[in-house]
Enzyme design. Structure first.
Site, PDB file in Angstrom:
ATOM      1  N   SER A   1       0.847  -1.194   0.000  1.00 28.35           N
ATOM      2  CA  SER A   1       0.000   0.000   0.000  1.00 28.35           C
ATOM      3  C   SER A   1       0.882   1.244   0.000  1.00 28.35           C
ATOM      4  CB  SER A   1      -0.862   0.000   1.271  1.00 28.35           C
ATOM      5  OG  SER A   1      -1.378   1.283   1.528  1.00 28.35           O
TER       6      SER A   1
ATOM      7  N   TYR B   1       0.060  -0.617  10.330  1.00 27.96           N
ATOM      8  CA  TYR B   1      -0.233  -0.953   8.924  1.00 27.96           C
ATOM      9  C   TYR B   1       0.878  -0.403   8.022  1.00 27.96           C
ATOM     10  CZ  TYR B   1      -2.855  -0.888   4.446  1.00 27.96           C
ATOM     11  OH  TYR B   1      -3.272  -1.048   3.131  1.00 27.96           O
TER      12      TYR B   1
HETATM   13  N1  LIG Z   1      -8.758  -0.410  -0.511  1.00 33.24           N
HETATM   14  C1  LIG Z   1      -7.724   0.379  -0.778  1.00 33.24           C
HETATM   15  O1  LIG Z   1      -7.849   1.567  -1.112  1.00 33.24           O
HETATM   16  C2  LIG Z   1      -6.325  -0.186  -0.685  1.00 33.24           C
HETATM   17  C3  LIG Z   1      -5.231   0.639  -0.981  1.00 33.24           C
HETATM   18  C4  LIG Z   1      -3.946   0.127  -0.923  1.00 33.24           C
HETATM   19  C5  LIG Z   1      -3.752  -1.196  -0.558  1.00 33.24           C
HETATM   20  N2  LIG Z   1      -4.829  -1.982  -0.249  1.00 33.24           N
HETATM   21  C6  LIG Z   1      -4.585  -3.360   0.137  1.00 33.24           C
HETATM   22  O2  LIG Z   1      -5.321  -4.199  -0.720  1.00 33.24           O
HETATM   23  C7  LIG Z   1      -5.712  -5.381  -0.025  1.00 33.24           C
HETATM   24  C8  LIG Z   1      -7.216  -5.574  -0.128  1.00 33.24           C
HETATM   25  O3  LIG Z   1      -7.846  -4.420   0.380  1.00 33.24           O
HETATM   26  P1  LIG Z   1      -9.452  -4.253   0.381  1.00 33.24           P
HETATM   27  O4  LIG Z   1      -9.722  -2.806   0.630  1.00 33.24           O
HETATM   28  O5  LIG Z   1     -10.024  -4.926  -0.802  1.00 33.24           O
HETATM   29  O6  LIG Z   1      -9.815  -5.099   1.683  1.00 33.24           O
HETATM   30  P2  LIG Z   1     -11.246  -5.261   2.430  1.00 33.24           P
HETATM   31  O7  LIG Z   1     -11.103  -4.675   3.792  1.00 33.24           O
HETATM   32  O8  LIG Z   1     -12.324  -4.736   1.551  1.00 33.24           O
HETATM   33  O9  LIG Z   1     -11.351  -6.839   2.607  1.00 33.24           O
HETATM   34  C9  LIG Z   1     -11.426  -7.683   1.486  1.00 33.24           C
HETATM   35  C10 LIG Z   1     -11.684  -9.085   1.971  1.00 33.24           C
HETATM   36  O10 LIG Z   1     -10.644  -9.523   2.869  1.00 33.24           O
HETATM   37  C11 LIG Z   1     -11.233 -10.375   3.815  1.00 33.24           C
HETATM   38  N3  LIG Z   1     -10.403 -10.491   5.026  1.00 33.24           N
HETATM   39  C12 LIG Z   1     -10.172  -9.573   5.966  1.00 33.24           C
HETATM   40  N4  LIG Z   1      -9.423 -10.090   6.964  1.00 33.24           N
HETATM   41  C13 LIG Z   1      -9.181 -11.377   6.630  1.00 33.24           C
HETATM   42  C14 LIG Z   1      -8.506 -12.448   7.263  1.00 33.24           C
HETATM   43  N5  LIG Z   1      -7.946 -12.306   8.471  1.00 33.24           N
HETATM   44  N6  LIG Z   1      -8.446 -13.640   6.631  1.00 33.24           N
HETATM   45  C15 LIG Z   1      -9.033 -13.803   5.421  1.00 33.24           C
HETATM   46  N7  LIG Z   1      -9.742 -12.850   4.794  1.00 33.24           N
HETATM   47  C16 LIG Z   1      -9.810 -11.638   5.390  1.00 33.24           C
HETATM   48  C17 LIG Z   1     -12.582  -9.745   4.111  1.00 33.24           C
HETATM   49  O11 LIG Z   1     -13.506 -10.712   4.643  1.00 33.24           O
HETATM   50  C18 LIG Z   1     -13.003  -9.244   2.730  1.00 33.24           C
HETATM   51  O12 LIG Z   1     -13.806 -10.194   2.052  1.00 33.24           O
HETATM   52  C19 LIG Z   1      -5.213  -5.211   1.414  1.00 33.24           C
HETATM   53  O13 LIG Z   1      -3.964  -5.827   1.557  1.00 33.24           O
HETATM   54  C20 LIG Z   1      -5.059  -3.707   1.531  1.00 33.24           C
HETATM   55  O14 LIG Z   1      -4.120  -3.357   2.512  1.00 33.24           O
HETATM   56  C21 LIG Z   1      -6.121  -1.518  -0.304  1.00 33.24           C
END
Ligand SMILES: NC(=O)c1ccc[n+]([C@@H]2O[C@H](COP(=O)([O-])OP(=O)(O)OC[C@H]3O[C@@H](n4cnc5c(N)ncnc54)[C@H](O)[C@@H]3O)[C@@H](O)[C@H]2O)c1
Length: 250
Positions: A141, A155
């Protein structure tokens, strides 16, 4: 690497970015293990992929539980071993307080989710990945970058660690398995789009554009398919831009 027919394991794929990655992997011909702590969501996503001709199966897996990770790796082995592992599950965690106010258990869980888990799952999947000459893509991220204060210190620290883990594994230690990483800015998922729409023009100015989730997913698959060298890091910080950071020479 030819993705057709290869087994892709995607964590946190029951919703959000992981779901989009799972869809992109299926569209490129991968068989997909859709892993999520919400088993019903995982199976719902897998069923959706199957209705469009994809090959996918949902697996209930809380990546914070070592036994669940063990089981996920075993399920991948039972299907011939993962050729692609996408360490996508991650986030700030559910605790309302942040470090240093949060309890050690709470911030430790954030470190584990974003750093220990990708390390452990990579280790568990390594024999299969080696057999296939496979690839790992870690999802970091933009919260890992720069020197500005950041809302979730664990994080930011864990994701920075994930990037350095990736570059550290650019050498021979993985036995030919290429470990790479994407570093997205704010991803244009439904919640972010709503928040973005609620911003005033003044609030939006100076902020980088949201990164389309499909752009992140395509980059993840390209890193695997295009044989990007181990240790490659791709920053996706603004809209559809891509900054590829090649590994430093050993
Ligand atoms: N959303 C953003 O803007 C963004 C930006 C940069 C990086 N990221 C990274 O992208 C990845 C996905 O982000 P997102 O926003 O889609 O996540 P989210 O919070 O929307 O979660 C997506 C899924 O992950 C599952 N999840 C959460 N904890 C879990 C666990 N302990 N075991 C298994 N499944 C689990 C949830 O049930 C959900 O279905 C993450 O690593 C996040 O750090 C996201």
């Amino acid at each position: 690497m030819d993705l057709t027919g290869c087994l892709a394991v995607v964590t946190g794929a029951g919703a959000g970015l992981g779901e989009v990655v799972a869809r992109a992997a299926a569209a490129r011909g991968c068989r997909v293990l859709v892993a999520d702590r919400d088993g019903e969501a995982a199976e719902r996503v897998a069923a959706g992929l199957r209705t469009t001709g994809g090959r996918a199966r949902g697996v209930a897996c809380d990546v914070l539980l070592d036994d669940d990770l063990e089981r996920l790796a075993a399920e991948a082995d039972a299907e011939g071993g993962a050729a692609l592992l996408v360490n996508n599950a991650g986030g700030w965690g559910d605790a309302p307080a942040q470090y240093p106010d949060a309890d050690p258990d709470e911030w430790s869980a954030v470190l584990a989710l974003n750093l220990r888990t990708p390390m452990l799952l990579l280790q568990r999947c390594l024999p299969g990945l080696r057999r296939h000459g496979g690839a790992v893509v870690n999802v970091a991220s933009s919260g890992a970058l720069g020197r500005a204060p950041y809302g979730s210190p664990p994080y930011g620290a864990a994701k920075a660690g994930l990037i350095r883990l990736t570059t550290s594994l650019g050498g021979p230690a993985t036995g030919g398995v290429r470990v790479t990483c994407v570093v997205p800015g704010w991803v244009g998922l439904p919640r972010a789009l709503e928040e973005w729409d609620a911003l005033t023009v003044a609030e939006r100015s100076g902020r980088p554009a949201l990164v389309p989730s499909e752009h992140v997913a395509a980059t993840v698959l390209d890193l695997a398919a295009d044989d990007a060298p181990g240790g490659t890091v791709v920053e996706l910080l603004d809209g559809t831009g891509r900054t590829v950071l090649a590994p430093d020479p050993a």
